[in-house]
Design an enzyme around this catalytic site. Sequence first.
Site, PDB file in Angstrom:
ATOM      1  N   ARG A   1     -66.357  67.762  44.069  1.00 26.92           N
ATOM      2  CA  ARG A   1     -65.140  66.955  44.290  1.00 26.92           C
ATOM      3  C   ARG A   1     -65.141  65.685  43.430  1.00 26.92           C
ATOM      4  O   ARG A   1     -64.735  64.615  43.883  1.00 26.92           O
ATOM      5  CB  ARG A   1     -65.005  66.547  45.761  1.00 26.92           C
ATOM      6  CG  ARG A   1     -64.848  67.695  46.707  1.00 26.92           C
ATOM      7  CD  ARG A   1     -63.536  68.454  46.517  1.00 26.92           C
ATOM      8  NE  ARG A   1     -63.423  69.436  47.568  1.00 26.92           N
ATOM      9  CZ  ARG A   1     -63.991  70.632  47.535  1.00 26.92           C
ATOM     10  NH1 ARG A   1     -64.667  71.018  46.468  1.00 26.92           N
ATOM     11  NH2 ARG A   1     -63.860  71.454  48.553  1.00 26.92           N
TER      12      ARG A   1
ATOM     13  N   SER B   1     -58.678  67.476  53.377  1.00 26.66           N
ATOM     14  CA  SER B   1     -59.923  66.826  53.823  1.00 26.66           C
ATOM     15  C   SER B   1     -59.903  65.359  53.434  1.00 26.66           C
ATOM     16  O   SER B   1     -59.678  65.036  52.271  1.00 26.66           O
ATOM     17  CB  SER B   1     -61.133  67.474  53.159  1.00 26.66           C
ATOM     18  OG  SER B   1     -61.154  68.835  53.470  1.00 26.66           O
TER      19      SER B   1
ATOM     20  N   GLU C   1     -62.423  61.261  50.371  1.00 26.21           N
ATOM     21  CA  GLU C   1     -62.060  62.172  49.285  1.00 26.21           C
ATOM     22  C   GLU C   1     -60.788  61.722  48.541  1.00 26.21           C
ATOM     23  O   GLU C   1     -60.764  61.706  47.316  1.00 26.21           O
ATOM     24  CB  GLU C   1     -61.897  63.600  49.846  1.00 26.21           C
ATOM     25  CG  GLU C   1     -61.816  64.626  48.749  1.00 26.21           C
ATOM     26  CD  GLU C   1     -61.618  66.039  49.266  1.00 26.21           C
ATOM     27  OE1 GLU C   1     -62.536  66.577  49.913  1.00 26.21           O
ATOM     28  OE2 GLU C   1     -60.553  66.609  49.005  1.00 26.21           O
TER      29      GLU C   1
HETATM   30  C1  LIG Z   1     -53.157  70.495  53.251  1.00 24.94           C
HETATM   31  C2  LIG Z   1     -54.038  70.112  52.094  1.00 24.94           C
HETATM   32  C3  LIG Z   1     -55.127  70.911  51.769  1.00 24.94           C
HETATM   33  C4  LIG Z   1     -55.962  70.578  50.683  1.00 24.94           C
HETATM   34  N1  LIG Z   1     -57.022  71.399  50.399  1.00 24.94           N
HETATM   35  C5  LIG Z   1     -57.837  71.109  49.354  1.00 24.94           C
HETATM   36  C6  LIG Z   1     -58.943  71.968  49.029  1.00 24.94           C
HETATM   37  O1  LIG Z   1     -59.166  72.993  49.659  1.00 24.94           O
HETATM   38  N2  LIG Z   1     -59.729  71.625  47.993  1.00 24.94           N
HETATM   39  C7  LIG Z   1     -59.492  70.514  47.234  1.00 24.94           C
HETATM   40  O2  LIG Z   1     -60.270  70.278  46.291  1.00 24.94           O
HETATM   41  N3  LIG Z   1     -58.464  69.689  47.517  1.00 24.94           N
HETATM   42  C8  LIG Z   1     -57.629  69.954  48.544  1.00 24.94           C
HETATM   43  N4  LIG Z   1     -56.578  69.127  48.850  1.00 24.94           N
HETATM   44  C9  LIG Z   1     -56.390  67.895  48.049  1.00 24.94           C
HETATM   45  C10 LIG Z   1     -55.356  68.031  46.897  1.00 24.94           C
HETATM   46  O3  LIG Z   1     -54.487  69.092  47.128  1.00 24.94           O
HETATM   47  C11 LIG Z   1     -56.020  68.236  45.539  1.00 24.94           C
HETATM   48  O4  LIG Z   1     -56.926  67.196  45.276  1.00 24.94           O
HETATM   49  C12 LIG Z   1     -54.995  68.281  44.403  1.00 24.94           C
HETATM   50  O5  LIG Z   1     -55.629  68.605  43.184  1.00 24.94           O
HETATM   51  C13 LIG Z   1     -54.230  66.971  44.229  1.00 24.94           C
HETATM   52  O6  LIG Z   1     -53.163  67.210  43.331  1.00 24.94           O
HETATM   53  P1  LIG Z   1     -51.924  66.247  43.221  1.00 24.94           P
HETATM   54  O7  LIG Z   1     -51.139  66.683  42.037  1.00 24.94           O
HETATM   55  O8  LIG Z   1     -51.212  66.191  44.511  1.00 24.94           O
HETATM   56  O9  LIG Z   1     -52.651  64.863  42.910  1.00 24.94           O
HETATM   57  P2  LIG Z   1     -52.204  63.391  43.364  1.00 24.94           P
HETATM   58  O10 LIG Z   1     -52.433  63.234  44.819  1.00 24.94           O
HETATM   59  O11 LIG Z   1     -50.854  63.089  42.835  1.00 24.94           O
HETATM   60  O12 LIG Z   1     -53.273  62.520  42.594  1.00 24.94           O
HETATM   61  C14 LIG Z   1     -54.630  62.519  42.973  1.00 24.94           C
HETATM   62  C15 LIG Z   1     -55.427  61.685  41.958  1.00 24.94           C
HETATM   63  O13 LIG Z   1     -55.372  62.309  40.695  1.00 24.94           O
HETATM   64  C16 LIG Z   1     -54.743  61.460  39.721  1.00 24.94           C
HETATM   65  N5  LIG Z   1     -53.884  62.322  38.899  1.00 24.94           N
HETATM   66  C17 LIG Z   1     -52.882  63.142  39.329  1.00 24.94           C
HETATM   67  N6  LIG Z   1     -52.340  63.803  38.287  1.00 24.94           N
HETATM   68  C18 LIG Z   1     -53.020  63.385  37.179  1.00 24.94           C
HETATM   69  C19 LIG Z   1     -52.918  63.683  35.786  1.00 24.94           C
HETATM   70  N7  LIG Z   1     -52.028  64.572  35.293  1.00 24.94           N
HETATM   71  N8  LIG Z   1     -53.761  63.036  34.927  1.00 24.94           N
HETATM   72  C20 LIG Z   1     -54.682  62.142  35.379  1.00 24.94           C
HETATM   73  N9  LIG Z   1     -54.819  61.816  36.679  1.00 24.94           N
HETATM   74  C21 LIG Z   1     -53.994  62.437  37.570  1.00 24.94           C
HETATM   75  C22 LIG Z   1     -53.961  60.435  40.535  1.00 24.94           C
HETATM   76  O14 LIG Z   1     -53.805  59.227  39.803  1.00 24.94           O
HETATM   77  C23 LIG Z   1     -54.848  60.275  41.745  1.00 24.94           C
HETATM   78  O15 LIG Z   1     -55.910  59.413  41.426  1.00 24.94           O
HETATM   79  C24 LIG Z   1     -55.710  69.420  49.919  1.00 24.94           C
HETATM   80  C25 LIG Z   1     -54.597  68.617  50.238  1.00 24.94           C
HETATM   81  C26 LIG Z   1     -53.772  68.966  51.309  1.00 24.94           C
HETATM   82  C27 LIG Z   1     -52.580  68.104  51.618  1.00 24.94           C
END
Ligand SMILES: Cc1cc2nc3c(=O)[nH]c(=O)nc-3n(C[C@H](O)[C@H](O)[C@H](O)COP(=O)(O)OP(=O)(O)OC[C@H]3O[C@@H](n4cnc5c(N)ncnc54)[C@H](O)[C@@H]3O)c2cc1C
Length: 340
Positions: free
Chosen positions: A166, A240, A336
Amino acid sequence: MLPRLHEQFPLRGLNTFGVEARARWFCRVRSGDDLAALAADPRLAGLPRLVLGGGSNLLLTRDFDGLVIKVDVPGLREHGEAHDAWHVEVGAGENWHATVERLLAMGRPGLENLALIPGSCGAAPVQNIGAYGLELAQRFHALSAWDFVSQRLVHMTAAECAFAYRDSLFKRALAGRRLILSVTLALPKRWRPVEGYADVARELKERGVVRPDARAIFDAVVAIRRRKLPDPAVIGNAGSFFKNPVVSREEHQALVARYPSLVGYPQPGGSVKLAAGWLIEAVGLKGATRGRAGVYEKQALVLVNRGGATGAEVLAMAREVQEKVAEAFGIRLELEPVIV
Ligand SMILES: Cc1cc2nc3c(=O)[nH]c(=O)nc-3n(C[C@H](O)[C@H](O)[C@H](O)COP(=O)(O)OP(=O)(O)OC[C@H]3O[C@@H](n4cnc5c(N)ncnc54)[C@H](O)[C@@H]3O)c2cc1C
């Protein structure tokens, strides 16, 4: 051309916790050219930046007095191959789950264990997303990103991203410095199921699947996740909220002597990964409510917005969890999501 800038933009619909916060400036970008144009705008000079994908791994605790850049880079294309893998480049703004499903339909399996993870493809490398025995790093070839310091496009290999559990350099030395524009995935030419995970094995058995193909694993993972995790469209959350802590073999033995039912998974090198959910349940916080925030009743790793919570309320809940677990077990749980 400069992407359209909005002032005092509401972010509630752009984060899966559904908390209210405003961005002083907000824009959507679709390419490196958009970022070059933003860099030249004097109104934005020196302001803090927040890069936003699907908003599913962050907690906004107050208004953001700077520029929020929502990444909307589209696209998916086959992009060469190695002896053992197909390379497919996806735009950072593409939805992760839709991409997993689309690749499966194209005959390019390999991501099915990561089905139904919310968010964008561009954020997947940031925390090296993982689930059910697979991590992005195992299916990653390279990425392209915009560097805000040199104001240039850069390409990065897996080694340069320094992926870990992670974690990657984007959460540490490169935090806020690079915006990922596209990710090139490496999908195995000789696909084999990743089946070691007990939940998946049980689900496949219940479905009467003996030799699963990628679609069967995809369906099993989707079914398990729908049962266990709250849908952010119904109850605000970021998945998480705590990482599973890793302790030495000696620390693990000492804890098991005190708590015989402690759940732990041996890691390569002799360390043991503990189930943070078990620790939280053991201190009696599973299902807890504080104000409008709480710990999800079906999965203690997940914090939830029970309706109208502020980011600060959710963070206070997280701090209580950390304190009680530290008091009882001497273990500091790491958060996380990114706290903004
Ligand atoms: C119900 C649920 C279940 C989940 N299950 C999992 C799981 O099983 N495993 C897991 O690993 N995660 C899980 N997650 C967490 C999440 O889905 C992941 O971390 C996902 O990759 C986040 O993507 P996002 O586009 O929403 O990122 P955001 O929330 O928009 O951003 C997260 C971080 O990444 C940065 N970021 C976003 N896009 C970029 C980019 N293009 N370039 C540089 N930095 C960037 C942001 O600045 C921030 O720091 C879960 C979340 C939820 C709500």
